[in-house]
Every structure is written in structure tokens, then in C-alpha cells.
Design a protein around this motif. Structure first.
Motif, PDB file in Angstrom:
ATOM      1  N   CYS A 332       0.790  -1.583   0.221  1.00  0.00           N
ATOM      2  CA  CYS A 332       0.033   0.082  -0.443  1.00  0.00           C
ATOM      3  C   CYS A 332       0.540   1.503  -0.077  1.00  0.00           C
ATOM      4  O   CYS A 332       1.955   1.570   1.182  1.00  0.00           O
ATOM      5  CB  CYS A 332      -0.650   0.107   1.304  1.00  0.00           C
ATOM      6  SG  CYS A 332      -1.754   1.639   1.269  1.00  0.00           S
ATOM      7  N   CYS A 338       0.732   5.119   7.875  1.00  0.00           N
ATOM      8  CA  CYS A 338       0.014   4.775   8.174  1.00  0.00           C
ATOM      9  C   CYS A 338      -0.069   4.026   9.223  1.00  0.00           C
ATOM     10  O   CYS A 338       0.370   3.091   9.379  1.00  0.00           O
ATOM     11  CB  CYS A 338      -1.412   3.567   6.649  1.00  0.00           C
ATOM     12  SG  CYS A 338      -3.111   3.352   8.076  1.00  0.00           S
ATOM     13  N   CYS A 345      -0.070  -4.501   4.333  1.00  0.00           N
ATOM     14  CA  CYS A 345       0.110  -3.745   3.563  1.00  0.00           C
ATOM     15  C   CYS A 345       1.186  -3.258   3.145  1.00  0.00           C
ATOM     16  O   CYS A 345       1.588  -2.487   1.947  1.00  0.00           O
ATOM     17  CB  CYS A 345      -0.842  -2.597   4.585  1.00  0.00           C
ATOM     18  SG  CYS A 345      -1.622  -3.178   5.634  1.00  0.00           S
ATOM     19  N   CYS A 364      -8.540  -0.112   1.126  1.00  0.00           N
ATOM     20  CA  CYS A 364      -7.753  -0.066   2.348  1.00  0.00           C
ATOM     21  C   CYS A 364      -7.814  -1.620   2.418  1.00  0.00           C
ATOM     22  O   CYS A 364      -8.986  -2.207   2.094  1.00  0.00           O
ATOM     23  CB  CYS A 364      -8.293   0.549   3.489  1.00  0.00           C
ATOM     24  SG  CYS A 364      -7.742  -0.023   4.514  1.00  0.00           S
ATOM     25  N   HIS A 365      -6.828  -2.703   2.566  1.00  0.00           N
ATOM     26  CA  HIS A 365      -7.623  -3.616   3.427  1.00  0.00           C
ATOM     27  C   HIS A 365      -8.216  -4.013   4.969  1.00  0.00           C
ATOM     28  O   HIS A 365      -8.576  -4.632   5.194  1.00  0.00           O
ATOM     29  CB  HIS A 365      -5.443  -4.438   4.312  1.00  0.00           C
ATOM     30  CG  HIS A 365      -4.978  -4.774   2.325  1.00  0.00           C
ATOM     31  ND1 HIS A 365      -5.221  -5.493   1.483  1.00  0.00           N
ATOM     32  CD2 HIS A 365      -4.003  -4.182   2.255  1.00  0.00           C
ATOM     33  CE1 HIS A 365      -5.096  -6.137   0.618  1.00  0.00           C
ATOM     34  NE2 HIS A 365      -2.958  -4.790   0.968  1.00  0.00           N
TER      35      HIS A 365
HETATM   36  S1  SF4 Z   1      -3.816  -0.476   6.704  1.00  0.00           S
HETATM   37 FE1  SF4 Z   1      -5.323   0.826   4.452  1.00  0.00          FE
HETATM   38  S2  SF4 Z   1      -3.579   2.493   4.220  1.00  0.00           S
HETATM   39 FE2  SF4 Z   1      -3.144   1.470   6.366  1.00  0.00          FE
HETATM   40  S3  SF4 Z   1      -1.420   0.784   4.582  1.00  0.00           S
HETATM   41 FE3  SF4 Z   1      -2.903  -1.090   5.418  1.00  0.00          FE
HETATM   42  S4  SF4 Z   1      -3.789  -0.702   2.872  1.00  0.00           S
HETATM   43 FE4  SF4 Z   1      -3.038   1.417   3.384  1.00  0.00          FE
END
Ligand code: SF4
Ligand SMILES: Nc1ncnc2c1ncn2[C@@H]1O[C@H](COP(=O)(O)OP(=O)(O)OP(=O)(O)O)[C@@H](O)[C@H]1O
Ligand SMILES: [Mg+2]
Lengths: 387, 510, 332
Positions: A332, A338, A345, A364-365
Motif C-alpha cells: 500500500c 499509516c 499492507c 484499504c485492507h
Molecule cells: S491500513 Fe489500509 S491504508 Fe493503511 S497501510 Fe494498510 S492498506 Fe494502506
């Protein structure tokens, strides 16, 4: 409004305003739903789509490598709709809208589809593109101080927009220019026609830019941060003018900004971009109250107006900087910044997928973690030292 | 605006005054004005020295002598009321008289060349800016650098050798051997290939077409012995005139709306018709007739544009006037070439001249005299153009690139304005603002540029006067030259400021 | 003698450029590193640098300078018998291509009419021309910077006086004033000649530097330094000048290119280097009439002048691009 060919009707209610409940149900198998299909379903019934962008990618070869400025943006705009596009500086908002306008430099590599009423602009000849540009799809730029040519009068530049698409006596074009200046709220438009840009204040110049954009009665107006360069008091007026003019000419607006506050009052739907990708699309209210992507939540944290909600703790901006568009990190793109990031991620990049609400997609996961809390911005809070 | 101009004039005047003072002191110290006499063995040496001291007021110290000079020079400010006295040269001739003879020659030499350099340089600069990083751009960039690294006198020597001496030799029996035609054809092919650019096939077709056209034309011209009596012929003129009509239309309006093109074509047509109608008038016209015809051309063009322009009247008028003038220029050129035959006989076949401004004691028709001037001007003009052209190209290119990056150019595109309008109306107009300054500077410096050119090509203009006098330590002509050069410099700098204000409305009002 | 374009100052040198404004790169590079990198990537400039270096090396190593002897066995003043009409013996065409092999021969560039070795003479000319150009460039740049910086920093009356003086000097065309000075000082040796010409070639740079200073002095870091009571000299030298080194270096380079041609023009007119010394311009001037009979006397010095001027111009262009890359990039 006396010019023939400029249909004026009572402004219809915006599509997004009544859209939600009427929409057909969608199975929420979490995995990959084709984004375009998804978008179609977010449209209000009976509203015709004017502009659709499908899987748009733009990259620039540079000395340092390939800059992947836009990586798969898709959205659709319907008649009279306002779509907000939000994202940090460098997230590809301008590049994607310049692609729609056909104004990217020659070096840009563009792929995907840009459909204006079903016709792909990217396959059209330069001449055909030009005929639509400024006539059906118009653009308002960020900095009104530099967007107008200093050596021509305002009237000249407005009339030119008309004359680029229609051959008519100059006088007639000037009359149209005068009328438009009046509509965007410039007093004594007749006198002002002969003024040069430097004789206009910033706000007035932006009004002139708006007049120029709508003078040919376009279907879509792309407004790229139309208020960023203006001071706060003027910002509201300009936005108001924009809405009013849009109703006057029945256009859809793509409103680009990095300020969620600007979007709040105007947009029906919002698309959030991060590192060249759309990461969340939803109706405006959902974006504000139930974001399903941590980045959006982080952006919300930077709006002072919402801050009052969390007494006793302070909001902080998202730490860190956006990734390099040349060497994107694995997984991601938001993961380095994040607060919710986990191993997955860092490994795989999440695709846009349906969330807990119809027409609300997010990349988003862990979007469900945001659904579990009342106030999603909580992840971006620090305990306040004071109180 | 008026206040601005008046203030500017006053400041300029004082600057010029100060500059003459500096220059006077430097000139006074440049050498010993008595040197030649002191070394001479003339019996009346002492008397000669005495006479010169009196002539040049050498017994007065230089700073004071300046005021004597200034008093005489002040007379030049009020042309009729007072006498303009710039002193005498060592031979006792009045400097004003010397300047009067030299100035027209210099103007003749530099004006055409400078204007040509500007037009060419600016055009090429724009084209290279629009085609940044193309092979054309690289070629022009390299050539520009090469040209402004060339010493002009070095170029001049080459020009004299190849452009005049050997060319004239060749004219004695002008035939182009097939081999040479092929080589020139290849060069022309390469040239057009670079200019046109595009993908491989397009380049190759361009090359082939240009090669065949050029080599073929050369061969044909050679076979028909055209070089012995060159001319354009009405067909070439007509085709070119129509070409000009299309070109000007493309530049000022584009072809979406036909009326502009019609006006331009009509203008070209009338020009051609006049070629026949005015044949007798043009056999040996006076200069005044030519000027009159040019004015009529402009008037007719304006009328045509007004009448045929329809919704794009303004553009139609521009296109018609430009086309008319272009066609007129073609006809003029044709007439000049028509005199080639007789002229060549009169000068014994040495058509291209290496020295001077005119063939001494030459007499002939208007066209023969015109050709005489042209053949004297051609080499120095090439030399000057070659070198100042480079500066213009570079400057225009960077100015254009800068402007093309501006937001308002993007705005112009975003309203759907055709690319022609974006370039001509928005980019070029703004790019011209800084270029105006350069033009003024260039005009201001033109006279000093003439110093070298005139010396190489044996013109007896101002530059020659300056160099000769300086060599002979003859201060008054040197100062006379500087007075003109300095005034020109100050004047053109002032004009630059005013033009700047005129072109840029932001300055205009403040 | 205006430069084709006026470079703008880059951002403060030394400041690390972390993640440029658009968030495109995160690599932190100092300004100086970026400039160096851009310069070394400029092919024309690198070519110019190499050619210039070779010419300098050749000119100074071959006939030596001052009392240092060079590897070439002839000098530029000895008169000898003219052999073979003074033709050059230099041959670059290898035998297998039908030439006579690569060798220098007795007189690679031929001999002049009194039999002086023309190679040695040309090398001497290169030395002299380069020296003059270099001195002119240095002196002109120094004065121009001094005047411009003083005027721009102190403003007020100092500025008025200095800039009016500049206006006056700019009114006198460079060639004219240089010719007048050259007439007087041409025979005093090349360094003096270079010095006096340098004294009149600073005007353009002075205006440029003043313009830069006017905008710089409003910047916070200058205000801060002033508020802290730093001396004017220190502020100018330590805080402001480093910000416009780009402008100055580029101007200096182009000034050298201009000076090469100016010296040539002066010598050509007879107001430059005087006998018995020589320079490239003087050589061309001396032998221009020999062109049809002994063209090499004309070609060799000409080629060297052009090669030097061209190299220096390319280096200047490369420097300008390196200091101000923005200028050459089209966005739309
Ligand atoms: S929680 Fe969602 S936004 Fe945050 S790093 Fe993981 S995938 Fe990306
Ligand atoms: N011509 C170009 N060549 C190379 N990279 C480019 C070019 N144009 C834009 N970019 C890069 O594309 C990325 C996206 O830029 P874009 O202007 O779309 O950002 P943005 O979201 O509009 O930001 P902002 O809020 O600052 O306007 C940036 O990293 C930018 O550096
Ligand atoms: Mg942007």
C-alpha cells in the motif's frame, strides 16, 4: 441571458443529494469489483453521464526515471453533478484533469479511456479534441494571478474563448463577454471589459476565469483548486459564484482541491487520491463521517472545523511525505505513514473495493477497522498535553 | 506616459553628455596628435606643429578643451539657429561634412542587414522553441553557437574569396556539372529533412523530394543557361505569390473561415495583373514611383481586406496587405534580375563586388543602379546577418520557451484556441517584450559593428572614418563618430523603454 | 554585448533539497551537487571543456611560456629560409588511406613569408589571446560584481551614482571604447591591454548583479543578518554573493568568449596587440591578403579562435543550464 443557444432552466436538484436510498443493491463480496461498474452504480437514476474516465494512467519519462503521476484513475461525472477530487500535493489531481483537457505535454504517456458522452477523447484527432476543449469541457486554474495573459484586455480574452469555437463579429463576442462578467458578479461589466488583468484583484480575476470557462456553455467544468491562491474571505464568494454559474449553464463540475473543507459544502461525491491512485470514492457525507480509508481519515484531521469534536486531544497532520512516484514502495503506498498498517499492507497493494455501504469504495485492507470506531479520526490523535 | 517619456529624454540627454566627456578624455589620451609631425623632417616642422596646436587647441588642457568642443557641438542641437561645429580633422576638413558623407553609406550598409537578421533570427528562434529537442533545434543551436563564435572579419575574407572572386569566375561560364548538382541536391535534401522532421518515412520522402527538386532545378537551370540571364518569370512569381497568400492566411487567421484567404488571394492576383498593366511605368521608374506603388499596394490590400473580410475583417486586411507587399517584392526582385544581363556586361562580368558601396562612375537605369547597389551590399549583409542572426535566434528561443511555460498559454489552450492563435497571439506577443530590448540594443550597437564590416569591405562610412582617424590620432572625427553612435545608443535605449511600456500594459499605466 | 538570456538565481546553495515541492523525489541533494551533475551531463559543455583544455595544454606545452621551455623545437621569432613555399607539413591522413602518414613534419602549420615557424607563431597567438581574454574576463567580472553588489546593497545615493555611471559607460559601444584604449595601451603588453579592456567591460554584469541584489536584500536571511548586526561587507560576501554565483560564473564565462573575439577584432583593426608580439587576431589580420596564395596562414589562427570561442560559449551554456535548469524546459 439573451444569447440564443444558452439554455436556461430552473436549476435541478443535484443528483447526489437524493441519490443514496434509491440505488439498487449490490452484493458486497469484499474482493475486487470492477471499479467502473462500481462507479456506474453510484450514479443517481435518470442522470446522464457526461464524462467518464476509465483506468487512466499518465507517466512522464524524466532524467531520473519514469514518473508515474497517475496510476489507474476512474470516475464518472453526471449532468449537473459536482464531483470533488481531493488529495495531497503531488497526488496527480492536476495531471489527471490536464489529461482530460488534452493539455499534457507531448512527453506524457497516457493510457486508459476518457469518454465524453461515450466518445473516447484519447482516440480523437487533435482538431476534434480542440473543438471540445473550452466548448464542452472547460477548465479553471489554480492561480488567477498568472492564468490571464497580461497584455490583453479581459474582454479580449473572454471574447477569444467564444471566437475560438464560433466565427462571429467581434462585437457580438464582446457582448457575450460582458454578459458573462455580469453573471459572475463583476460590477460595471461594460467598463471592465477594457481592463487589463493587472487592474483586477485576485478574486475578480478568478471570477473572470470562471466567466471564461462558462462562456461557451460547457457540459463539464474542471476547477483545479480554484480558491487555493485566494484569501479566505474571497474563497467562499468564488465557490458560491461557481455553484451559481454552474446552475445557470447546467454544467457538471469536477472540483479539485486538497482541502476537504472546500468540498464539504459543494460536492455530491468525492474521490480521494493518493500517490496517483484513487483510494476512496463515496458520497460527500460518507467521506466526512464514515471514511473507510485511513488516509481520508488523516485528511479529515487537518480540518480545523471538525476538531472541536475531540475535546481533550489534538489532531495532528499525517506524518511523513508522500512516496516518490518513481520508486513506489511495495504494498500500500500509504503504508509508511499509516497508523493502521500491518504486514499485509507492506506486502500487497489493496485494490479499490466495496465497503459497508453502497457506492462507497475504498482501497484499504483494513477499512473495517475504521468502521468499528465512532470517530475514524481517532487514529490520528495524540493525547493533548494541555487540559 | 508623457511624463515618463519626458523624464526619460532628459535623463538620456545628461547621460549622453557625460559619455561624450568620458570619451573626449579617452580620445585625447589615445595617442600623441603631434607624433607624426615631430618625427617628420619637413623644414617647416615647427610651423606645422604650431598650426596643429592651434587647430586642435592643444595648448588647452583636455578637460577644458572638451568644453570648446561642446560649445561647437551644442550648435547641432538647434539645427538652423546655430552652426553645428564639430571641429576639423588634421587636414582641416570640417567633421560635420565628413560625417555627412559617411553616414548615408553606413546606414545603407547596416539597416537592411540588421532588419534581415532580426526577421530571420526571430523566425528561426520561434520555430526552434516550438520544436525543442528536435534535430532542427540541435542543428540551429549548434550553428548559432558557431556563428557567434566567428570573427566577422574572418568570415568576410572567406566570403570575398568564395562569394565574389570564385563566384564571378564561375559566372563567366555558368554551368553546374551533374556531380555538383547531385551534391547540392543532397545538401538541400538534408536541410529540408531537418526542417520538416517527423517519422522515418516522412523524413525519407522529404529528403527524396528535396533532392530531386533541387538537383533537377539546378540541372535544368544550368541546361537552359539561366545563370547567364537570371529572372523569375511570371509563372514562378504567380505560384510564389499564391504561396505567400496561403502562408499569410495561415499565420493571421487559419483556414476555417475562407474570407481571409480570398482577400489574400485577390491581393496576390491584383499584384500579378499589375505586373503586366504597369510594365511601361516600371521600365525605368524613379525611387519615388516605387515608394508610391508600395503605398498603393497597402491601400489596395486594406480595401480588399475590408471588402472581402466578412466576419474576420481585421485579419483579412492584414493578410491582404502582407500578401500584396510580398508579391510586390517578388516583382521588384524579378525586375532587378532582369537588369542582370546588361549590368554584367557593364562591370566586365565581375558581378558580385568585394569592395565599396557602388561601382565608381556607374550610370544606368533604375534597375541597373539598384542591382549595382545590391551586388555591393550582398556580401557585407551576409556577414552581418550571419553573426547577429545567431544572437536573435538564441534569445528568441529562450524567451519563447519561457513564455510557453506560462500559465496563460495553458489557459489559451484550455479555451480551445487553435495552436496558431496560441503561438502568434499569446506566446509571441509576450516573448516580443524582452526581444524589443535586444532589438534596440542591437540597433544602438549597429554603428560600432560597422567599424569592422566597413574596414573589411572597404566602405567609406562612419566606421571607416572612426578607425582611420583613431589610427591617425585625429580626435575630432573620432568624437564626431561617437556623437552619432552615442546618440543612437541613447536614443534606441530610450525607444526600447518606451516600446517596452507600450507592449506591456502593466508598465504602461504606472 | 548582451547575453542571450539572463539566468535567475537558484535556491540558496547548501540547502538540502529534500523532496522537492511536488513530492517527486526524496533524495536529498545539495544545490552544488545538482549543479555539478547537470553540468557534467551537458554534452556540448563537456565537449567544450575538453577542447579548451586540449588547446590550452597544446599552446602552453608546445612552445613553453615565460622561461619554461616547451617540447616544440622551434620558436616564433627566428627567421629561417622558406621551404617549399612555406607549405604546412602537417599530415593527418594515414598511408593506407592514400595520405602520407600521420606526422608533424618540419613546419606543421607552414611558414610565414619570412620563414618563421607558423605553428610556434600560432601557439604564441593562442597564449596571448587566451591571456588577454582571461584577464578581461576576471577584471570585468570583478568590477561588475563589485559595482552591482554595492549599488544593490546600499541603495540610495550610492546606487544612484554607481548606476548612472554604469549608464554612461554602457552608452559607449564596447568596440569603440576598447579601440580607443587599445590605441593607447596596445603597445604596453598584453596584460595591460587586458586590464584596460576589462575596465570597460563590466557594465552588463553590474546591472545584472544589482538586479539580483535588489531582490535578495529583501529576503529574510539577509534581514536577519542585518538585524543581528553583521557588517555590510560580511553580509554581501558571506550571505548574498553565494546566492548569485551562478549568475556571475555564467556571465564571466561569456565575458571571456566575448573578449576573445574583441581582442581579435581590435588586433585586426590595429588597436590591439602590437609588434613584435602577436595574437590570433593579429595573425589573421596580417595574412588576410595572403588567402588566395597561402591560405594556411589564414586558416590556422582562424580555426583556433573559433575553437576557443565556441568551446567557451558551450561551457557558458552548460553552466547556465546547470545553474538554472528551469529555463530550458517546456511544461506544456
Ligand atoms: S491500513 Fe489500509 S491504508 Fe493503511 S497501510 Fe494498510 S492498506 Fe494502506
Ligand atoms: N511534465 C511533467 N514531467 C514530470 N513530472 C511531472 C510533470 N507534470 C507533473 N509531474 C509530476 O506528477 C505528479 C503529480 O502532479 P500534479 O500536478 O497532478 O499534482 P497535484 O495533485 O495537482 O498537486 P497540487 O495539489 O500541488 O496541485 C507530481 O509529482 C509532479 O511532479
Ligand atoms: Mg495541481
Amino acid at each position: 441571458m439573451t444569447t440564443p443557444g444558452m439554455p436556461i432552466g430552473a436549476p435541478l436538484p443535484g443528483p447526489g443529494a437524493s441519490g443514496g436510498p434509491d440505488q439498487p443493491a449490490v452484493t458486497e463480496s469484499a474482493a475486487e469489483v470492477h471499479v467502473a461498474t462500481k462507479l456506474e452504480e453510484t450514479a443517481g437514476p435518470g442522470e446522464k453521464e457526461v464524462l467518464r474516465v476509465e483506468d487512466l494512467t499518465v507517466s512522464f519519462p524524466t532524467d531520473d526515471g519514469l514518473v508515474r503521476a497517475v496510476r489507474g484513475v476512474s470516475y464518472a461525472v453526471h449532468e449537473r453533478e459536482v464531483l470533488g477530487i481531493v488529495g495531497e500535493s503531488g497526488s496527480g489531481k492536476s495531471v489527471s484533469s490536464m489529461a482530460v483537457m488534452g493539455l499534457l505535454p507531448k512527453s506524457a504517456r497516457i493510457a486508459g479511456k476518457i469518454l465524453y458522452r461515450g466518445d473516447d477523447l484519447l482516440t480523437k484527432s487533435a482538431k476534434q479534441q480542440r473543438a471540445l476543449r473550452g466548448r464542452k469541457i472547460a477548465m479553471i486554474f489554480q492561480d488567477p494571478m498568472t492564468a490571464l495573459n497580461p497584455v490583453y484586455s479581459i474582454g479580449d480574452q473572454l471574447a477569444e474563448a467564444v471566437l475560438s469555437h464560433e466565427i462571429m463579429p467581434r462585437k457580438q463576442a464582446m457582448a457575450r463577454a460582458e454578459e458573462m462578467l455580469g453573471i459572475v458578479g463583476i460590477p460595471q461589466p461594460k467598463k471592465r471589459l477594457d481592463n487589463y488583468p493587472h487592474e483586477f484583484s485576485g478574486g475578480m480575476r478568478q471570477r473572470a476565469m470562471i466567466a471564461m470557462a462558462v462562456i461557451n456553455n460547457p457540459d463539464v467544468i474542471i476547477a483545479d483548486e480554484p480558491t487555493t491562491a485566494l484569501d479566505v474571505t474571497v474563497q467562499a464568494q468564488i465557490l458560491e459564484t461557481l455553484v451559481q454559474v454552474k446552475d445557470e449553464v447546467n454544467a457538471a463540475i469536477v472540483l479539485i482541491t486538497h482541502d476537504l473543507g472546500v468540498v464539504a459544502g459543494m460536492a455530491h461525491r468525492v474521490l480521494v487520491m493518493y500517490a496517483g491512485k484513487p483510494v476512496e470514492i463515496a458520497e460527500t457525507d460518507r467521506i466526512f463521517y464514515q471514511p473507510r480509508m485511513p488516509y481520508t481519515a488523516g485528511l479529515l484531521g487537518s480540518i480545523p472545523a471538525l476538531e472541536s469534536g475531540g475535546a481533550g486531544s489534538r489532531l495532528r497532520p499525517i506524518v511523513g511525505t508522500p512516496p516518490s512516484l518513481i520508486n513506489l514502495p511495495k504494498g500500500c503506498p500509504f503504508s509508511p505513514r499509516c497508523p493502521l498498517a500491518t504486514d499485509v499492507c507492506h506486502e500487497s497493494e489493496p485494490a479499490l473495493a466495496a465497503t459497508d455501504e453502497l457506492g462507497h469504495v475504498a482501497a484499504c485492507h483494513h477499512w473495517d477497522k475504521l468502521a468499528d470506531v465512532d470517530d475514524p479520526t481517532v487514529y490520528f490523535r495524540t493525547e493533548s498535553e494541555a487540559v | 506616459m508623457l511624463v515618463f517619456i519626458v523624464r526619460r529624454v532628459i535623463v538620456s540627454f545628461f547621460i549622453l553628455l557625460a559619455a561624450t566627456f568620458v570619451m573626449y578624455l579617452l580620445t585625447a589620451n589615445a595617442g600623441n596628435p603631434l607624433g607624426d609631425l615631430q618625427e617628420s623632417r619637413a623644414p617647416n616642422r615647427e610651423a606645422l606643429i604650431e598650426a596643429r596646436i592651434r587647430l586642435l587647441n592643444l595648448d588647452t588642457p583636455a578637460p577644458l578643451r572638451y568644453f570648446i568642443w561642446l560649445k561647437g557641438a551644442a550648435g547641432c542641437l538647434v539645427p538652423f539657429a546655430m552652426e553645428c561645429d564639430l571641429g576639423q580633422n588634421l587636414q582641416g576638413q570640417d567633421v560635420t561634412a565628413l560625417l555627412g558623407v559617411a553616414l548615408p553609406q553606413t546606414l545603407q550598409l547596416v539597416i537592411a542587414a540588421t532588419v534581415l537578421a532580426m526577421v530571420l533570427g526571430i523566425t528561426v528562434g520561434i520555430v526552434t522553441a516550438l520544436r525543442q529537442y528536435s534535430s532542427l533545434d540541435y542543428t540551429v543551436t549548434f550553428s548559432a553557437f558557431l556563428f557567434f563564435s566567428l570573427p566577422i572579419f574572418w568570415v568576410a575574407v572567406l566570403l570575398k574569396e568564395y562569394g565574389a572572386i570564385r563566384f564571378n569566375d564561375w559566372l563567366a561560364d555558368p554551368s553546374v556539372p551533374i556531380g555538383v548538382a547531385v551534391v547540392l541536391g543532397v545538401i538541400s535534401g538534408l536541410f529540408w529533412m531537418i526542417v520538416i522532421s517527423g517519422d522515418r518515412t516522412r523524413r525519407l520522402t522529404t529528403f527524396a523530394a528535396a533532392f530531386v527538386a533541387s538537383a533537377g532545378a539546378l540541372w535544368l537551370l544550368s541546361e537552359t543557361r539561366w545563370f547567364e540571364d537570371p529572372g523569375l518569370g511570371i509563372i514562378v512569381i504567380a505560384v510564389t505569390a499564391v504561396g505567400i497568400a496561403f502562408l499569410t492566411t495561415a499565420l493571421v487567421a487559419g483556414f476555417t473561415y475562407r474570407n481571409v484567404l480570398y482577400a489574400a488571394l485577390a491581393s496576390a492576383g491584383i499584384g500579378i495583373v499589375c505586373h503586366f498593366a504597369l510594365a511601361s511605368v516600371l521600365d525605368d521608374p524613379s525611387g519615388l514611383t516605387i515608394v508610391g506603388l508600395a503605398l498603393v499596394t497597402v491601400a489596395v490590400g486594406l480595401g480588399l481586406g475590408y471588402g472581402l473580410g466578412g466576419l474576420q475583417r481585421r485579419q483579412a486586411m492584414q493578410a491582404a496587405v502582407l500578401t500584396g507587399l510580398g508579391t510586390g517584392a517578388l516583382l521588384f526582385l524579378d525586375r532587378l534580375l532582369g537588369a542582370w544581363d546588361t549590368y554584367s556586361d557593364q562591370v566586365g562580368g565581375r558581378v558580385i563586388a568585394t569592395i565599396g558601396a557602388r561601382t565608381p562612375n556607374f550610370d544606368g537605369t533604375f534597375w541597373e543602379q539598384g542591382l549595382d547597389r545590391a551586388t555591393h551590399l550582398i556580401l557585407p549583409t551576409i556577414a552581418i546577418v550571419l553573426i547577429s542572426f545567431a544572437t536573435y535566434t538564441r534569445y528568441t528561443r529562450s524567451s519563447m520557451l519561457e513564455v510557453l511555460n506560462q500559465d496563460y498559454v495553458r489557459t489559451a489552450r484550455s479555451k480551445g484556441l487553435a495552436e496558431r492563435g496560441v503561438i502568434v497571439k499569446h506566446a509571441f506577443r509576450n516573448a516580443m517584450i524582452p526581444i524589443t530590448t535586444l532589438m534596440a540594443f542591437d540597433f544602438a550597437g549597429v554603428l560600432s559593428g560597422a567599424v569592422i564590416t566597413e574596414n573589411v569591405f572597404g566602405w567609406t562610412g562612419l566606421g571607416r572614418l572612426f578607425a582611420d582617424s583613431l589610427r591617425a590620432v585625429d580626435p575630432n572625427p573620432v568624437m564626431g563618430f561617437f556623437l552619432i553612435a552615442g546618440t543612437a545608443a541613447v536614443l534606441f535605449n530610450m525607444l526600447a523603454d518606451i516600446a517596452y511600456a507600450f507592449l506591456d500594459p502593466r508598465i504602461r499605466l504606472s | 554585448m548582451s547575453n542571450p538570456s539572463t539566468p535567475d538565481p537558484g535556491p540558496a546553495p547548501g540547502a538540502a533539497v529534500a523532496a522537492d515541492a511536488q513530492g517527486m523525489t526524496v533524495v536529498a541533494r545539495t544545490q552544488a551537487q545538482m549543479v555539478r551533475r547537470r553540468f557534467f551531463r551537458h554534452r556540448a559543455a563537456m565537449g567544450g571543456l575538453v577542447v579548451l583544455a586540449l588547446i590550452v595544454l597544446l599552446a602552453f606545452s608546445s612552445i613553453g611560456f615565460a622561461s619554461v621551455p616547451g617540447w616544440w623545437d622551434k620558436d616564433y621569432w627566428s627567421i629561417a629560409t622558406v621551404e617549399n613555399g612555406g607549405r604546412p607539413t602537417l599530415s593527418v591522413l594515414p598511408t593506407w588511406l592514400g595520405g602520407s602518414g600521420m606526422h608533424l613534419g618540419e613546419h606543421p602549420f607552414g611558414q610565414d613569408n619570412v620563414g618563421k615557424d607558423y605553428f610556434a607563431l600560432t601557439m604564441r597567438g593562442v597564449q596571448q589571446s587566451l591571456t588577454i581574454a582571461f584577464v578581461v574576463g576576471l577584471v570585468g567580472t570583478f568590477i561588475g560584481t563589485l559595482v552591482g553588489a554595492t549599488a544593490g546593497y546600499f541603495r540610495g545615493r550610492t546606487e544612484a551614482v554607481l548606476m548612472r555611471f554604469t549608464d554612461v559607460m554602457i552608452t559607449i559601444p564596447l568596440l569603440v571604447i576598447a579601440a580607443v584604449l587599445g590605441r593607447r595601451y596596445g603597445s604596453s603588453g598584453i596584460v595591460v591591454l587586458g586590464l584596460v579592456i576589462g575596465l570597460v567591460t563590466w557594465t552588463g554584469l553590474a546591472r545584472l548583479v544589482r538586479g539580483e541584489f535588489l531582490s535578495l536584500r529583501e529576503k529574510e536571511f539577509v534581514e536577519a543578518a542585518r538585524a543581528a548586526g553583521t557588517s555590510a561587507r560580511r553580509i554581501i560576501v558571506k550571505h548574498m554573493l553565494p546566492n548569485i554565483v551562478g549568475v556571475i560564473i555564467v556571465a564571466a564565462t561569456l565575458a571571456i568568449a566575448t573578449a576573445i573575439l574583441l581582442e581579435a577584432a581590435l588586433s585586426f583593426l590595429g588597436f590591439g596587440v602590437q609588434d613584435p608580439d602577436t595574437s590570433l587576431g593579429k595573425l589573421i589580420s596580417n595574412y588576410q591578403t595572403a588567402f588566395s596564395t597561402r591560405p594556411w596562414l589564414f586558416w590556422f589562427p582562424g580555426v583556433f579562435i573559433i575553437a576557443i570561442a565556441l568551446s567557451v560559449n558551450f561551457i557558458g551554456d552548460g553552466l547556465r543550464d546547470a545553474f538554472d535548469p528551469r529555463q530550458n524546459r517546456v511544461r506544456d
